[in-house]
Structure formats: structure tokens, C-alpha cells
Design a protein around this motif. Structure first.
Motif, PDB file in Angstrom:
ATOM      1  N   UNK A 164       0.897  -1.242   0.060  1.00  0.00           N
ATOM      2  CA  UNK A 164       0.073   0.135  -0.102  1.00  0.00           C
ATOM      3  C   UNK A 164       0.737   1.266  -0.137  1.00  0.00           C
ATOM      4  N   UNK A 165       0.424   2.522  -0.801  1.00  0.00           N
ATOM      5  CA  UNK A 165       0.959   3.454  -0.689  1.00  0.00           C
ATOM      6  C   UNK A 165       0.007   4.643  -0.450  1.00  0.00           C
ATOM      7  N   UNK A 166       0.647   5.849   0.067  1.00  0.00           N
ATOM      8  CA  UNK A 166      -0.050   7.073   0.322  1.00  0.00           C
ATOM      9  C   UNK A 166       0.786   8.016  -0.184  1.00  0.00           C
ATOM     10  N   UNK A 167      -0.146   9.347  -0.313  1.00  0.00           N
ATOM     11  CA  UNK A 167       0.605  10.561  -0.943  1.00  0.00           C
ATOM     12  C   UNK A 167       0.844  11.685   0.157  1.00  0.00           C
ATOM     13  N   UNK A 173       5.339  10.072  -2.614  1.00  0.00           N
ATOM     14  CA  UNK A 173       4.544   8.802  -2.519  1.00  0.00           C
ATOM     15  C   UNK A 173       5.316   8.010  -1.181  1.00  0.00           C
ATOM     16  N   UNK A 174       4.560   7.637  -0.258  1.00  0.00           N
ATOM     17  CA  UNK A 174       5.263   6.872   0.718  1.00  0.00           C
ATOM     18  C   UNK A 174       4.640   5.319   0.857  1.00  0.00           C
ATOM     19  N   UNK A 235      -8.739   7.067   0.409  1.00  0.00           N
ATOM     20  CA  UNK A 235      -7.500   7.812   1.084  1.00  0.00           C
ATOM     21  C   UNK A 235      -7.383   9.119   0.726  1.00  0.00           C
ATOM     22  N   UNK A 236      -7.094  10.028   1.853  1.00  0.00           N
ATOM     23  CA  UNK A 236      -7.138  11.428   1.410  1.00  0.00           C
ATOM     24  C   UNK A 236      -5.548  11.739   1.112  1.00  0.00           C
ATOM     25  N   UNK A 237      -5.479  12.800   0.590  1.00  0.00           N
ATOM     26  CA  UNK A 237      -3.919  13.181   0.550  1.00  0.00           C
ATOM     27  C   UNK A 237      -3.441  13.926   2.047  1.00  0.00           C
ATOM     28  N   UNK A 238      -2.323  13.575   2.283  1.00  0.00           N
ATOM     29  CA  UNK A 238      -1.723  13.919   3.601  1.00  0.00           C
ATOM     30  C   UNK A 238      -0.690  14.952   3.151  1.00  0.00           C
ATOM     31  N   UNK A 239      -0.387  15.863   4.367  1.00  0.00           N
ATOM     32  CA  UNK A 239       0.883  16.703   4.591  1.00  0.00           C
ATOM     33  C   UNK A 239       1.284  16.619   6.059  1.00  0.00           C
TER      34      UNK A 239
END
Ligand code: GLU
Length: 292
Positions: A164-167, A173-174, A235-239
Motif C-alpha cells: 500500500x502507498x499513500x501520498x 509517495x510513501x 485515502x485522502x492526501x496527507x501533509x
């Protein structure tokens, strides 16, 4: 910095736990999330994460609302209270139970700390898995006498969902590594949920498209990403923004003196000026950004 296109309708949030008043770091974080929504014609929501019955205080809920209003932060819609949503979290937990991905854990903190094999992760001792393979008969017997938490069988869950990845708007990309956190608690002994489960379910229910929060929660996002995959949530975008540190070089804590928004208000600080300073990354003397 990586530029990431915002979704057409941006929804951000600030999600404080009412275990104390807000300090300047919270104000900075809330302002960033607020401004991000306001500048993009989006929506900014406020969620009170009050599932910790022992540490949450009603006076802090009122205080947090006062602090935000003083700083000139306005939010859209009703304030969401996690304590009002316990059945929703219980339903999500039931779904994970039906998938065979969670197990009851009867250990006390002392049991876990005393376990010689307990390795340590960023959030303290990683659960050594003592209750993971308890025979059903023993689980049933212990339900009668001992309160239990519910933990995720992380290896099993990860095997089910795969890679799995997230942004992250700052970090790109993590690749999610929820295994590193071990079998985290999804329902506490005193509540049918935990931070991880409630925040993940609520971010989806509130249609949050952009989660802006401190870098200390970056590891939590790996877990949230996994829960999203298991519960079919978007999955939302994260910061994950940098944290503020005090003169001692340590992260600001709710109990640190002199840096609470309420104290600044009482000292006659002009909120409009403070807001402008925070937007420019100018902090009161002794407070700075830790960039690592
Ligand atoms: N309630 C958490 C805190 O006060 C923040 C959770 C989040 O932003 O996801 O640290």
C-alpha cells in the motif's frame, strides 16, 4: 517540494484531543489546515477527539473552541464529537472481527512492559503478541473476568491487503509500513475504539480530502492507510508538517507554560498579529521549527 494537485473540492480538518488547552503549535497547525481550505474555496471541519474518557475534559472542549475563535479560525458545519460516534466505530470493529483480523488482548501495560521480548518502536513498546494465539476457550473464560482491548493481527492484515502507498504533499509517495507498529490497539479497554480506528473512520465519514497534521503522526498514517484498505474507505492526501520546539529543544507539550493561546490572550497579544506571524512562520521568542 513536490507539487500535488488538489482535489476539486478540498475538505480539511483540525482534530484536537481535549486533554489540555491549545498551544501555539496547535494554533499553527489549525491555521494551516484552515487556510488551505479557505484559499481553495473548500471546507474546514473541527473534530474533537474525546474518546479517552479518563483524560478528556469538557472544560478543555470549551477552551479549545474559545482558543480557535480568538485566533480567528472559523469552521464549517457542526463540531464533530467522537464520543457521539461510538456505535459507528463499534460497527467498523465488528467488520474487522468478522474478517478474523482482530483479537482480544487481556494484557495490562505492566504485562507488556515486563515482557522481555517487547521491542520498541517510535510509539513505545511494540506489543509482543502474547494474546494473539490464545485458544478460544481461554478467551471465553477471560471475557468473564478481565476487561480486554482489541488488537489487529498486523501480519495477517498486511498479508491480506498487500503493498500500500499513500501520498504526502511534502514527501511524495510513501510506501506504508504498518508492520513496524506491530499489533496496535483498535479498541481500548475503556472505549470501543482507539485513535487509529476512530480517526480513519471519521476522516472518511467527514469526506476529508486533505489531512494536514504534525510529523509525529506520520507513522500513524501507515496504519490508517491499512485500515482504509480493509474497510473500503477512500485515502485522502496527507501533509505532515514540521513540529515546533521550545527553548529546551523539545517538542511543545500541552503542559508547557507560556505558549498556550489562552495565556497569550491573557497577556494581551493581538490575535490578528499572531495570525499573520504564524502565516509567515514567525514564532514568539524561543520557539522554532524543527525541520527533521
Ligand atoms: N487528536 C490528535 C492530537 O491531538 C490529532 C489527530 C490527527 O490529526 O489525526 O494529537
Amino acid at each position: 517540494m513536490i507539487s500535488t494537485t488538489m482535489p476539486p473540492h478540498i475538505v480539511t480538518r483540525f482534530a484536537p484531543s481535549p486533554t489540555g488547552r491549545l498551544h501555539i503549535g496547535h494554533g499553527w497547525s489549525a491555521l494551516m489546515a484552515h487556510d488551505r481550505a479557505r484559499k481553495n474555496g473548500g471546507v474546514f471541519r473541527l473534530r474533537i477527539e474525546d474518546i479517552d474518557g479518563a483524560r478528556s475534559r469538557e472544560e478543555h472542549v470549551t477552551g479549545i473552541i474559545e482558543d480557535l475563535a480568538w485566533l480567528g479560525i472559523t469552521w464549517d458545519g457542526e463540531v464533530v464529537r467522537q464520543s457521539d460516534r461510538l456505535p459507528v466505530y463499534a460497527a467498523a470493529l465488528d467488520r474487522l472481527k468478522a474478517m478474523g483480523l482482530v483479537y482480544p488482548c487481556f494484557c495490562t501495560r505492566a504485562d507488556i512492559a515486563a515482557s522481555a521480548s517487547a521491542p520498541h518502536g517510535p510509539e513505545g513498546a511494540i506489543y509482543p503478541g502474547t494474546c494473539r494465539a490464545l485458544p478460544l476457550a481461554e478467551q471465553v473464560a477471560r471475557f468473564e473476568t478481565t476487561p480486554c482491548a482489541w488488537r489487529i493481527d498486523m501480519a495477517k492484515a498486511v498479508a491480506l491487503v498487500g503493498r500500500l502507498t499513500w501520498e504526502d504533499a511534502g514527501h511524495g509517495t510513501i510506501l506504508a509500513d504498518p508492520l513496524g507498529a506491530g499489533d496496535v490497539v483498535l479498541a481500548r479497554k475503556d472505549a470501543p475504539t482507539s485513535y487509529h480506528l476512530a480517526a480513519t473512520v471519521d476522516d472518511a465519514a467527514m469526506k476529508i480530502s486533505f489531512v494536514l497534521r504534525g510529523r509525529d503522526l506520520m507513522g500513524a498514517t501507515d496504519i490508517h492507510r491499512l485500515l482504509q484498505a480493509l474497510l473500503d474507505l477512500p485515502t485522502p492526501l496527507y501533509r505532515h508538517h514540521s513540529l515546533l520546539i521550545g527553548p529546551d529543544g523539545k517538542r511543545l507539550a500541552k503542559r508547557s507554560g507560556g505558549i498556550q493561546l489562552a495565556e497569550m490572550r491573557d497577556a494581551g497579544v493581538d490575535p490578528a498579529r499572531l495570525r499573520d506571524d504564524l502565516r509567515r512562520g514567525v514564532f514568539p521568542v524561543g520557539i522554532s521549527v524543527r525541520d527533521t
